[in-house]
Write an enzyme that holds these catalytic residues in place. Structure first.
Site, PDB file in Angstrom:
ATOM      1  N   ARG A  69       0.830  -1.205   0.000  1.00  0.00           N
ATOM      2  CA  ARG A  69       0.000   0.000   0.000  1.00  0.00           C
ATOM      3  C   ARG A  69       0.868   1.261   0.000  1.00  0.00           C
ATOM      4  NH1 ARG A  69      -2.980   3.046   4.154  1.00  0.00           N
ATOM      5  NH2 ARG A  69      -4.971   3.782   3.289  1.00  0.00           N
ATOM      6  N   ASN A 101      -3.666   8.619   4.246  1.00  0.00           N
ATOM      7  CA  ASN A 101      -2.544   8.022   4.979  1.00  0.00           C
ATOM      8  C   ASN A 101      -2.679   8.130   6.493  1.00  0.00           C
ATOM      9  OD1 ASN A 101      -1.188   7.425   2.536  1.00  0.00           O
ATOM     10  ND2 ASN A 101      -0.300   9.483   2.472  1.00  0.00           N
ATOM     11  N   HIS A 200      -5.650  -5.902  -2.992  1.00  0.00           N
ATOM     12  CA  HIS A 200      -6.432  -5.879  -1.755  1.00  0.00           C
ATOM     13  C   HIS A 200      -6.641  -7.272  -1.177  1.00  0.00           C
ATOM     14  CE1 HIS A 200      -8.477  -1.705  -2.599  1.00  0.00           C
ATOM     15  NE2 HIS A 200      -7.192  -1.618  -2.277  1.00  0.00           N
TER      16      HIS A 200
END
Length: 330
Positions: A69, A101, A200
């Protein structure tokens, strides 16, 4: 002008032209990323990164998804330049507190550990941007995903943009049109988008990012939504940071179960389920293919990661090789 002077002038111009051609050509060659960029300057780079990643994932399996990520969030903001690794200071605002973030980007210490090891071997040679790219690849392969040759030669940014981080990373509320626009604006195809979203399969999501889907959306398997509601109360006052695996079947393995879930309306995030609309969407056929052809997903994911790794890279004399990934060199 004498004939000798004229000849000298012509010869001088000819030499200058040759020099210009060489300079432009060498800059072009230098700017190209290459898997063997550090083969002579830091030959033990790859095994060092891999061993550190293996140790980190053995301690906490979730770190594989976290590092992947980080690489995605880096490349989508200003390009793959390690700008998201900066810490804030009184005079410098980085990207760690940007909305996508803040409170969720993690694993920075793993990159720090790798950087320390690499600096001990090859001081001032390997960029943080390249370390992040290799670490993301190793995270995928360690968890059972495909291997690809990481192209190297990136240099590190000397600036960051919290504003760009707030707007450049597609949020989990995105619809399909917004997702396609976000990816294609960065030179990534629809196939690249679907393949990269498949990352994912090893991720986890916070309740606040999937609450609306499990309580309000009709295109969701009811038994799946009831299970997810146990850890994600309807009230937005509690449980916001409770985590759930995006791929509930094999959350610790990089495989194609994520796409099987989408076909069965068991996508956890709104933006993920947007990729499959039971034959009515432009990405449905890709999702279906990936759901029953894991090798196709693996090869497309590897190709898309290589392509994403080319976005906005700094090479040549641009940027710097940071000694510490959290700050610019002094």
């Amino acid at each position: 002008m004498s004939s000798m002077a004229a000849s000298l002038l012509i010869f001088t111009r000819y030499c200058m032209s040759l020099i210009l051609i060489v300079l432009v050509g060498s800059r072009s060659i230098y700017a190209q990323l290459s898997p063997d960029f550090y083969s002579h300057s830091c030959p033990e780079l790859f095994p060092t990164v891999k061993s550190t990643m293996e140790a980190a994932i053995n301690r906490e399996g979730r770190l594989g998804a976290s590092i992947l990520r980080l690489f995605f969030h880096d490349c989508f903001v200003k390009g793959c330049d390690a700008s998201n690794l900066f810490d804030d200071t009184p005079t410098f605002i980085g990207e760690k507190k940007a909305s996508p973030n803040r409170g969720s980007a993690r694993g920075f210490y793993v990159i720090d550990n790798i950087k320390d090891e690499v600096e001990n071997m090859c001081p001032g040679v390997v960029s943080c941007a390249d370390i992040l790219a290799i670490a993301a690849r190793d995270a995928v392969t360690i968890l059972g995903g495909p291997y690809w040759d990481v192209k190297l030669g990136r240099r590190d940014a000397m600036s960051a943009s919290q504003a760009a981080a707030n707007t450049s990373i597609p949020p989990p509320t995105s619809n399909l049109t917004q997702l396609i626009s976000s990816f294609t604006s960065r030179g990534l195809s629809i196939t690249d988008m679907v393949a990269l979203t498949g990352g994912h399969t090893i991720g986890r999501a916070r309740c606040r990012n999937y609450r609306a889907r499990i309580y309000n959306e009709p295109n969701i398997d009811m038994s799946f939504s009831r299970t997810r509601r146990c850890r994600c109360p309807r009230s937005n006052m509690t449980g916001n940071n409770n985590l759930a695996p995006v791929d509930y079947q094999t959350p610790g393995v990089f495989d194609n179960s994520f796409f099987k879930n989408l076909v069965n309306n068991k996508g956890l995030l709104h933006s993920d389920q947007q990729l499959y609309n039971h034959g009515a969407g432009p990405t449905d056929s890709i999702v279906l293919t990936y759901s029953y052809e894991p090798s196709t997903f693996a090869s497309d994911f590897a190709a898309a990661m290589i392509k994403m790794g080319d976005i906005g890279v700094l090479t040549g004399s641009d940027g710097e090789i940071r000694k510490n990934c959290r700050r610019v060199n002094y």
